[in-house]
Design a protein around this motif. Sequence first.
Motif: not given
Length: 202
Positions: A59-67
Amino acid sequence: MLNDAGYITGGGQDTRVIWGCMLDVVNALTAVGSAVALFPVLRRRNESLALGFVTSRLIEAAIIMIGVVSLLAVVTLRQDYAGLGADATTLTTTGTALVDLRNWTFLLGPGLVPAINALLLGTILYRSRLVPRIIPTVGLIGAPLLLGSAIATLFGVFDQVSGPATLLALPIAAWELTLGCWMAFRGFDRTAVSALTDHEPA
């Protein structure tokens, strides 16, 4: 880009932004990789918490990728549309919205999720004694502080980049740095690893 509302219509530093985005991609990939690397050992202590830790890192990685995607979209706006005589106000508003999106991902990804990571991983490491207990203790103390900081930022009590936020994030920073160094130079306690059994109850 993060602080200049006229980035799209002005002289932007696209190469620097792209390199910064690439570093964030590496950050996201290593977040997932570190959880996957630890999973085979952690699952022997508590499979539910170990799986929760992997999921939290995903989830952390997915949120970073959205940014990352939102910032790259600003670069595209500047390169493809600013020179075509598009309305400057519209471009600036769109770019500001994309930067705001990235700022929210920065709060929820690297700002909030590490608290959940610390609770999950810290609990397993504390119970299993795979590393000295002082290390996960720092993480377990820092997790609620970081969580409180993220909630305070969410409701506008203070900015994410501020003195109080930095102070509240220090224990988690110390936990992550200490654990990373310990794992790099010492690794798990072999006696504790040998004592683990598959699907041992919590």
